[in-house]
Motif scaffolding. Structure first.
Motif, PDB file in Angstrom:
ATOM      1  N   ILE A   8       0.840  -1.199   0.000  1.00 42.70           N
ATOM      2  CA  ILE A   8       0.000   0.000   0.000  1.00 42.70           C
ATOM      3  C   ILE A   8       0.879   1.254   0.000  1.00 42.70           C
ATOM      4  CG2 ILE A   8      -1.858  -1.229   1.178  1.00 42.70           C
ATOM      5  CD1 ILE A   8      -1.114   0.237   3.740  1.00 42.70           C
ATOM      6  N   ASP A   9       0.252   2.405  -0.186  1.00 44.50           N
ATOM      7  CA  ASP A   9       0.975   3.676  -0.185  1.00 44.50           C
ATOM      8  C   ASP A   9       1.663   3.875   1.161  1.00 44.50           C
ATOM      9  OD1 ASP A   9       0.051   4.994  -2.807  1.00 44.50           O
ATOM     10  OD2 ASP A   9      -1.802   4.264  -1.914  1.00 44.50           O
ATOM     11  N   GLY A  10       2.932   4.262   1.141  1.00 44.84           N
ATOM     12  CA  GLY A  10       3.662   4.529   2.382  1.00 44.84           C
ATOM     13  C   GLY A  10       4.170   3.284   3.096  1.00 44.84           C
ATOM     14  N   ILE A  46       3.498   9.121 -18.803  1.00 40.72           N
ATOM     15  CA  ILE A  46       2.157   8.622 -18.459  1.00 40.72           C
ATOM     16  C   ILE A  46       1.956   8.694 -16.942  1.00 40.72           C
ATOM     17  CG2 ILE A  46       0.597   6.627 -18.551  1.00 40.72           C
ATOM     18  CD1 ILE A  46       2.090   5.757 -21.123  1.00 40.72           C
ATOM     19  N   ARG A  47       3.045   8.466 -16.169  1.00 36.33           N
ATOM     20  CA  ARG A  47       2.944   8.517 -14.695  1.00 36.33           C
ATOM     21  C   ARG A  47       2.293   9.804 -14.201  1.00 36.33           C
ATOM     22  NH1 ARG A  47       5.713   6.558 -10.046  1.00 36.33           N
ATOM     23  NH2 ARG A  47       5.493   8.069  -8.385  1.00 36.33           N
ATOM     24  N   ARG A  48       2.726  10.922 -14.786  1.00 38.38           N
ATOM     25  CA  ARG A  48       2.197  12.204 -14.302  1.00 38.38           C
ATOM     26  C   ARG A  48       0.687  12.281 -14.474  1.00 38.38           C
ATOM     27  NH1 ARG A  48       7.000  14.190 -16.139  1.00 38.38           N
ATOM     28  NH2 ARG A  48       6.178  14.848 -18.136  1.00 38.38           N
ATOM     29  N   ASP A  92       9.924  -1.395  -8.294  1.00 35.85           N
ATOM     30  CA  ASP A  92       9.051  -0.857  -7.258  1.00 35.85           C
ATOM     31  C   ASP A  92       7.655  -0.791  -7.902  1.00 35.85           C
ATOM     32  OD1 ASP A  92       7.686   0.890  -5.555  1.00 35.85           O
ATOM     33  OD2 ASP A  92       9.383   2.248  -5.303  1.00 35.85           O
ATOM     34  N   ARG A  93       6.843  -1.803  -7.656  1.00 36.02           N
ATOM     35  CA  ARG A  93       5.507  -2.064  -8.231  1.00 36.02           C
ATOM     36  C   ARG A  93       5.596  -2.693  -9.621  1.00 36.02           C
ATOM     37  NH1 ARG A  93       1.715  -0.224  -4.920  1.00 36.02           N
ATOM     38  NH2 ARG A  93       2.007   1.713  -3.764  1.00 36.02           N
ATOM     39  N   PHE A  94       4.604  -3.559  -9.890  1.00 33.88           N
ATOM     40  CA  PHE A  94       4.417  -4.148 -11.230  1.00 33.88           C
ATOM     41  C   PHE A  94       2.933  -4.520 -11.338  1.00 33.88           C
ATOM     42  CE2 PHE A  94       5.109  -7.564 -14.508  1.00 33.88           C
ATOM     43  CZ  PHE A  94       5.667  -6.755 -15.478  1.00 33.88           C
ATOM     44  N   SER A  97       0.093  -4.376  -8.573  1.00 34.13           N
ATOM     45  CA  SER A  97      -0.520  -3.100  -8.168  1.00 34.13           C
ATOM     46  C   SER A  97      -1.801  -2.848  -8.954  1.00 34.13           C
ATOM     47  CB  SER A  97       0.453  -1.934  -8.385  1.00 34.13           C
ATOM     48  OG  SER A  97       1.408  -1.878  -7.353  1.00 34.13           O
ATOM     49  N   THR A  98      -1.794  -3.172 -10.243  1.00 31.24           N
ATOM     50  CA  THR A  98      -3.024  -2.982 -11.029  1.00 31.24           C
ATOM     51  C   THR A  98      -4.099  -3.957 -10.565  1.00 31.24           C
ATOM     52  OG1 THR A  98      -1.557  -2.475 -12.863  1.00 31.24           O
ATOM     53  CG2 THR A  98      -3.886  -2.636 -13.373  1.00 31.24           C
ATOM     54  N   ARG A  99      -3.687  -5.207 -10.296  1.00 27.37           N
ATOM     55  CA  ARG A  99      -4.673  -6.188  -9.805  1.00 27.37           C
ATOM     56  C   ARG A  99      -5.343  -5.676  -8.544  1.00 27.37           C
ATOM     57  NH1 ARG A  99      -0.294 -10.168 -11.255  1.00 27.37           N
ATOM     58  NH2 ARG A  99      -1.074 -11.043 -13.193  1.00 27.37           N
ATOM     59  N   TYR A 101      -5.047  -2.309  -6.953  1.00 26.71           N
ATOM     60  CA  TYR A 101      -5.612  -0.943  -6.943  1.00 26.71           C
ATOM     61  C   TYR A 101      -6.820  -0.837  -7.882  1.00 26.71           C
ATOM     62  CZ  TYR A 101      -1.887   1.323  -4.230  1.00 26.71           C
ATOM     63  OH  TYR A 101      -1.028   1.715  -3.238  1.00 26.71           O
ATOM     64  N   GLN A 102      -6.658  -1.297  -9.128  1.00 25.70           N
ATOM     65  CA  GLN A 102      -7.763  -1.132 -10.074  1.00 25.70           C
ATOM     66  C   GLN A 102      -8.713  -2.329 -10.024  1.00 25.70           C
ATOM     67  OE1 GLN A 102      -4.487  -0.089 -11.017  1.00 25.70           O
ATOM     68  NE2 GLN A 102      -5.331   1.905 -10.437  1.00 25.70           N
ATOM     69  N   GLY A 103      -8.150  -3.535  -9.858  1.00 25.49           N
ATOM     70  CA  GLY A 103      -8.971  -4.739  -9.949  1.00 25.49           C
ATOM     71  C   GLY A 103      -9.792  -5.013  -8.712  1.00 25.49           C
ATOM     72  N   ALA A 144       2.599  12.583   5.011  1.00 27.07           N
ATOM     73  CA  ALA A 144       3.708  13.377   5.555  1.00 27.07           C
ATOM     74  C   ALA A 144       4.710  13.732   4.460  1.00 27.07           C
ATOM     75  CB  ALA A 144       4.407  12.596   6.669  1.00 27.07           C
ATOM     76  N   ARG A 145       4.765  12.887   3.409  1.00 27.31           N
ATOM     77  CA  ARG A 145       5.719  13.112   2.330  1.00 27.31           C
ATOM     78  C   ARG A 145       5.363  14.357   1.504  1.00 27.31           C
ATOM     79  NH1 ARG A 145       6.584   7.506  -0.218  1.00 27.31           N
ATOM     80  NH2 ARG A 145       4.396   7.860  -0.646  1.00 27.31           N
ATOM     81  N   GLY A 146       4.062  14.710   1.457  1.00 28.03           N
ATOM     82  CA  GLY A 146       3.636  15.900   0.721  1.00 28.03           C
ATOM     83  C   GLY A 146       3.844  15.765  -0.778  1.00 28.03           C
ATOM     84  N   ARG A 151      -2.572  11.462  -5.456  1.00 27.27           N
ATOM     85  CA  ARG A 151      -3.914  11.157  -5.956  1.00 27.27           C
ATOM     86  C   ARG A 151      -4.516   9.935  -5.262  1.00 27.27           C
ATOM     87  NH1 ARG A 151      -5.306   8.495 -10.792  1.00 27.27           N
ATOM     88  NH2 ARG A 151      -7.551   8.467 -10.672  1.00 27.27           N
ATOM     89  N   PHE A 152      -3.718   8.904  -5.023  1.00 28.51           N
ATOM     90  CA  PHE A 152      -4.264   7.694  -4.403  1.00 28.51           C
ATOM     91  C   PHE A 152      -4.390   7.852  -2.892  1.00 28.51           C
ATOM     92  CE2 PHE A 152      -3.144   6.330  -8.592  1.00 28.51           C
ATOM     93  CZ  PHE A 152      -4.178   5.476  -8.926  1.00 28.51           C
ATOM     94  N   GLU A 153      -3.418   8.544  -2.275  1.00 28.13           N
ATOM     95  CA  GLU A 153      -3.529   8.817  -0.836  1.00 28.13           C
ATOM     96  C   GLU A 153      -4.811   9.611  -0.546  1.00 28.13           C
ATOM     97  OE1 GLU A 153      -0.652   9.049  -2.418  1.00 28.13           O
ATOM     98  OE2 GLU A 153       1.030   8.425  -1.150  1.00 28.13           O
TER      99      GLU A 153
HETATM  100  P1  TYD Z   1       4.157   4.799  -6.274  1.00 28.03           P
HETATM  101  O1  TYD Z   1       5.059   5.734  -6.988  1.00 28.03           O
HETATM  102  O2  TYD Z   1       4.657   3.455  -5.943  1.00 28.03           O
HETATM  103  O3  TYD Z   1       3.665   5.552  -4.960  1.00 28.03           O
HETATM  104  P2  TYD Z   1       4.135   5.324  -3.473  1.00 28.03           P
HETATM  105  O4  TYD Z   1       5.618   5.560  -3.455  1.00 28.03           O
HETATM  106  O5  TYD Z   1       3.334   6.380  -2.754  1.00 28.03           O
HETATM  107  O6  TYD Z   1       3.748   3.944  -3.081  1.00 28.03           O
HETATM  108  O7  TYD Z   1       2.800   4.604  -7.089  1.00 28.03           O
HETATM  109  C1  TYD Z   1       1.999   5.713  -7.388  1.00 28.03           C
HETATM  110  C2  TYD Z   1       0.551   5.374  -7.185  1.00 28.03           C
HETATM  111  O8  TYD Z   1       0.020   4.619  -8.279  1.00 28.03           O
HETATM  112  C3  TYD Z   1       0.309   4.552  -5.937  1.00 28.03           C
HETATM  113  O9  TYD Z   1      -0.699   5.202  -5.182  1.00 28.03           O
HETATM  114  C4  TYD Z   1      -0.196   3.248  -6.460  1.00 28.03           C
HETATM  115  C5  TYD Z   1      -0.780   3.559  -7.795  1.00 28.03           C
HETATM  116  N1  TYD Z   1      -0.751   2.445  -8.779  1.00 28.03           N
HETATM  117  C6  TYD Z   1      -1.932   1.896  -9.229  1.00 28.03           C
HETATM  118  O10 TYD Z   1      -3.027   2.299  -8.804  1.00 28.03           O
HETATM  119  N2  TYD Z   1      -1.905   0.896 -10.185  1.00 28.03           N
HETATM  120  C7  TYD Z   1      -0.737   0.425 -10.710  1.00 28.03           C
HETATM  121  O11 TYD Z   1      -0.743  -0.468 -11.579  1.00 28.03           O
HETATM  122  C8  TYD Z   1       0.502   1.012 -10.221  1.00 28.03           C
HETATM  123  C9  TYD Z   1       1.809   0.530 -10.787  1.00 28.03           C
HETATM  124  C10 TYD Z   1       0.445   2.009  -9.264  1.00 28.03           C
END
Ligand code: TYD
Length: 198
Positions: A8-10, A46-48, A92-94, A97-99, A101-103, A144-146, A151-153
Protein backbone atom coordinates in the motif's frame (compact mmCIF):
# COMPACT_ATOMS: atom_id res chain seq x y z
CA UNK A 1 15.59 -12.47 -12.48
CA UNK A 2 12.69 -10.04 -12.17
CA UNK A 3 11.77 -9.08 -8.59
CA UNK A 4 8.87 -6.80 -7.69
CA UNK A 5 8.10 -4.97 -4.46
CA UNK A 6 4.47 -4.26 -3.69
CA UNK A 7 2.27 -2.86 -0.96
CA UNK A 8 0.00 0.00 0.00
CA UNK A 9 0.98 3.68 -0.18
CA UNK A 10 3.66 4.53 2.38
CA UNK A 11 4.61 0.90 3.10
CA UNK A 12 8.32 1.61 2.54
CA UNK A 13 8.85 -0.34 -0.66
CA UNK A 14 10.89 2.41 -2.34
CA UNK A 15 13.42 2.33 0.53
CA UNK A 16 13.35 -1.46 0.41
CA UNK A 17 14.00 -1.42 -3.34
CA UNK A 18 17.18 0.60 -2.77
CA UNK A 19 18.34 -1.63 0.09
CA UNK A 20 17.63 -4.79 -1.91
CA UNK A 21 19.48 -3.46 -4.96
CA UNK A 22 22.45 -2.50 -2.74
CA UNK A 23 22.54 -5.95 -1.13
CA UNK A 24 22.42 -7.72 -4.50
CA UNK A 25 25.13 -5.43 -5.90
CA UNK A 26 27.28 -6.24 -2.87
CA UNK A 27 26.97 -9.88 -3.97
CA UNK A 28 28.43 -8.86 -7.34
CA UNK A 29 25.18 -8.84 -9.30
CA UNK A 30 24.35 -6.34 -12.02
CA UNK A 31 21.10 -4.75 -10.82
CA UNK A 32 18.62 -2.40 -12.48
CA UNK A 33 16.36 -0.63 -9.97
CA UNK A 34 13.23 0.71 -11.58
CA UNK A 35 9.65 1.71 -10.71
CA UNK A 36 6.06 1.86 -11.86
CA UNK A 37 4.17 3.73 -13.01
CA UNK A 38 7.26 4.86 -14.93
CA UNK A 39 10.66 3.28 -15.40
CA UNK A 40 11.13 4.42 -19.01
CA UNK A 41 10.87 7.91 -20.51
CA UNK A 42 7.45 7.31 -22.08
CA UNK A 43 6.05 5.61 -19.01
CA UNK A 44 7.29 8.45 -16.78
CA UNK A 45 5.22 10.83 -18.94
CA UNK A 46 2.16 8.62 -18.46
CA UNK A 47 2.94 8.52 -14.70
CA UNK A 48 2.20 12.20 -14.30
CA UNK A 49 -1.28 11.70 -15.77
CA UNK A 50 -1.91 8.96 -13.21
CA UNK A 51 -0.53 10.20 -9.91
CA UNK A 52 -1.41 13.90 -10.07
CA UNK A 53 -4.79 15.58 -9.97
CA UNK A 54 -8.15 14.69 -8.44
CA UNK A 55 -8.88 11.18 -7.15
CA UNK A 56 -11.77 10.80 -9.59
CA UNK A 57 -9.88 12.23 -12.55
CA UNK A 58 -10.10 8.93 -14.51
CA UNK A 59 -12.69 6.20 -14.62
CA UNK A 60 -11.32 2.89 -13.31
CA UNK A 61 -11.36 1.50 -16.86
CA UNK A 62 -9.36 4.40 -18.32
CA UNK A 63 -6.96 4.16 -15.42
CA UNK A 64 -6.34 0.47 -16.20
CA UNK A 65 -5.56 1.29 -19.80
CA UNK A 66 -3.10 4.02 -18.80
CA UNK A 67 -1.30 1.79 -16.26
CA UNK A 68 -1.13 -1.00 -18.84
CA UNK A 69 0.23 1.37 -21.49
CA UNK A 70 2.90 2.59 -19.09
CA UNK A 71 3.79 -1.01 -18.13
CA UNK A 72 4.06 -2.09 -21.77
CA UNK A 73 6.54 0.72 -22.46
CA UNK A 74 8.49 -0.09 -19.27
CA UNK A 75 8.64 -3.75 -20.32
CA UNK A 76 9.73 -3.02 -23.89
CA UNK A 77 12.29 -0.32 -23.13
CA UNK A 78 13.70 -1.18 -19.71
CA UNK A 79 12.79 -4.58 -18.25
CA UNK A 80 13.17 -6.91 -21.25
CA UNK A 81 16.48 -5.44 -22.48
CA UNK A 82 17.92 -5.68 -18.95
CA UNK A 83 16.81 -9.30 -18.48
CA UNK A 84 18.19 -10.22 -21.90
CA UNK A 85 21.53 -8.71 -20.87
CA UNK A 86 21.54 -11.00 -17.82
CA UNK A 87 20.83 -8.27 -15.29
CA UNK A 88 18.67 -8.55 -12.18
CA UNK A 89 15.67 -6.20 -12.33
CA UNK A 90 14.13 -4.91 -9.10
CA UNK A 91 10.92 -3.00 -9.76
CA UNK A 92 9.05 -0.86 -7.26
CA UNK A 93 5.51 -2.06 -8.23
CA UNK A 94 4.42 -4.15 -11.23
CA UNK A 95 1.20 -5.86 -12.38
CA UNK A 96 0.05 -6.80 -8.86
CA UNK A 97 -0.52 -3.10 -8.17
CA UNK A 98 -3.02 -2.98 -11.03
CA UNK A 99 -4.67 -6.19 -9.80
CA UNK A 100 -5.13 -4.69 -6.36
CA UNK A 101 -5.61 -0.94 -6.94
CA UNK A 102 -7.76 -1.13 -10.07
CA UNK A 103 -8.97 -4.74 -9.95
CA UNK A 104 -9.97 -5.06 -6.33
CA UNK A 105 -10.19 -1.65 -4.74
CA UNK A 106 -11.96 0.39 -7.41
CA UNK A 107 -14.90 -1.52 -8.76
CA UNK A 108 -14.97 -5.16 -9.72
CA UNK A 109 -12.58 -4.92 -12.65
CA UNK A 110 -10.31 -7.85 -11.92
CA UNK A 111 -11.45 -9.80 -14.99
CA UNK A 112 -10.67 -6.87 -17.28
CA UNK A 113 -7.30 -6.35 -15.56
CA UNK A 114 -6.41 -10.02 -16.07
CA UNK A 115 -7.42 -9.98 -19.72
CA UNK A 116 -5.46 -6.80 -20.46
CA UNK A 117 -2.44 -8.24 -18.65
CA UNK A 118 -2.59 -11.47 -20.67
CA UNK A 119 -2.93 -9.54 -23.93
CA UNK A 120 -0.35 -6.79 -23.40
CA UNK A 121 2.12 -7.84 -20.68
CA UNK A 122 2.05 -11.61 -20.25
CA UNK A 123 4.95 -11.91 -17.79
CA UNK A 124 5.06 -12.24 -14.02
CA UNK A 125 8.00 -11.46 -11.73
CA UNK A 126 10.05 -14.42 -10.51
CA UNK A 127 9.50 -13.23 -6.95
CA UNK A 128 7.23 -10.57 -5.43
CA UNK A 129 7.56 -9.18 -1.92
CA UNK A 130 4.47 -7.52 -0.47
CA UNK A 131 5.42 -5.25 2.43
CA UNK A 132 2.59 -5.58 4.88
CA UNK A 133 1.95 -2.64 7.23
CA UNK A 134 -0.97 -1.14 9.09
CA UNK A 135 -2.96 1.06 6.62
CA UNK A 136 -3.22 3.99 9.08
CA UNK A 137 0.58 4.02 9.49
CA UNK A 138 1.08 3.87 5.73
CA UNK A 139 -1.36 6.69 5.05
CA UNK A 140 0.25 8.92 7.71
CA UNK A 141 3.67 8.34 6.11
CA UNK A 142 2.31 8.96 2.60
CA UNK A 143 0.63 12.21 3.63
CA UNK A 144 3.71 13.38 5.55
CA UNK A 145 5.72 13.11 2.33
CA UNK A 146 3.64 15.90 0.72
CA UNK A 147 4.11 16.89 -2.93
CA UNK A 148 1.77 16.60 -5.90
CA UNK A 149 1.76 12.80 -6.16
CA UNK A 150 -1.07 12.22 -3.72
CA UNK A 151 -3.91 11.16 -5.96
CA UNK A 152 -4.26 7.69 -4.40
CA UNK A 153 -3.53 8.82 -0.84
CA UNK A 154 -6.36 11.35 -1.25
CA UNK A 155 -8.85 8.46 -1.50
CA UNK A 156 -8.55 7.94 2.29
CA UNK A 157 -8.12 5.27 4.97
CA UNK A 158 -10.93 2.89 3.96
CA UNK A 159 -9.38 2.74 0.47
CA UNK A 160 -5.96 1.90 1.99
CA UNK A 161 -7.64 -0.80 4.11
CA UNK A 162 -9.22 -2.39 1.03
CA UNK A 163 -5.79 -2.30 -0.64
CA UNK A 164 -4.09 -4.01 2.31
CA UNK A 165 -6.72 -6.77 2.20
CA UNK A 166 -6.22 -7.10 -1.56
CA UNK A 167 -2.44 -7.47 -1.26
CA UNK A 168 -2.80 -10.15 1.46
CA UNK A 169 -5.22 -12.03 -0.79
CA UNK A 170 -2.66 -11.97 -3.62
CA UNK A 171 -0.11 -13.73 -1.44
CA UNK A 172 -2.68 -16.49 -0.94
CA UNK A 173 -3.57 -16.55 -4.65
CA UNK A 174 0.06 -16.86 -5.86
CA UNK A 175 1.83 -18.78 -3.08
CA UNK A 176 4.81 -19.81 -5.26
CA UNK A 177 5.63 -16.26 -6.30
CA UNK A 178 4.34 -13.79 -3.70
CA UNK A 179 5.78 -13.50 -0.19
CA UNK A 180 4.16 -11.36 2.50
CA UNK A 181 6.85 -9.48 4.45
CA UNK A 182 6.21 -8.01 7.89
CA UNK A 183 6.81 -4.28 7.37
CA UNK A 184 7.19 -3.34 11.04
CA UNK A 185 10.48 -2.30 12.68
CA UNK A 186 13.38 -0.45 11.11
CA UNK A 187 14.15 -0.36 7.38
CA UNK A 188 17.10 -2.65 8.17
CA UNK A 189 14.81 -5.18 9.88
CA UNK A 190 12.47 -5.27 6.88
CA UNK A 191 15.36 -5.52 4.43
CA UNK A 192 16.80 -8.50 6.33
CA UNK A 193 13.40 -10.24 6.12
CA UNK A 194 13.25 -9.69 2.35
CA UNK A 195 16.78 -11.00 1.81
CA UNK A 196 16.09 -14.06 3.94
CA UNK A 197 12.92 -14.78 1.94
CA UNK A 198 14.74 -14.26 -1.37
P1 TYD B 1 4.16 4.80 -6.27
O1 TYD B 1 5.06 5.73 -6.99
O2 TYD B 1 4.66 3.46 -5.94
O3 TYD B 1 3.66 5.55 -4.96
P2 TYD B 1 4.13 5.32 -3.47
O4 TYD B 1 5.62 5.56 -3.46
O5 TYD B 1 3.33 6.38 -2.75
O6 TYD B 1 3.75 3.94 -3.08
O7 TYD B 1 2.80 4.60 -7.09
C1 TYD B 1 2.00 5.71 -7.39
C2 TYD B 1 0.55 5.37 -7.18
O8 TYD B 1 0.02 4.62 -8.28
C3 TYD B 1 0.31 4.55 -5.94
O9 TYD B 1 -0.70 5.20 -5.18
C4 TYD B 1 -0.20 3.25 -6.46
C5 TYD B 1 -0.78 3.56 -7.80
N1 TYD B 1 -0.75 2.44 -8.78
C6 TYD B 1 -1.93 1.90 -9.23
O10 TYD B 1 -3.03 2.30 -8.80
N2 TYD B 1 -1.90 0.90 -10.19
C7 TYD B 1 -0.74 0.42 -10.71
O11 TYD B 1 -0.74 -0.47 -11.58
C8 TYD B 1 0.50 1.01 -10.22
C9 TYD B 1 1.81 0.53 -10.79
C10 TYD B 1 0.45 2.01 -9.26
Amino acid sequence: MLISLEGIDGCGKSTQGRLLADALRAQGRDVVLTREPGGSPGAEEIRRLLVEGAGERWSPETECLLFTAARRDHLERTIRPALEAGRVVVTDRFADSTRVYQGAARGDLRDMVDRLHALMIGVEPDRTFVIDIDPATGLARGNARGGAEDRFESLGLSFQQRLATGFRALAAEYPDRVRLIDGSGTAGDVSARILAAL
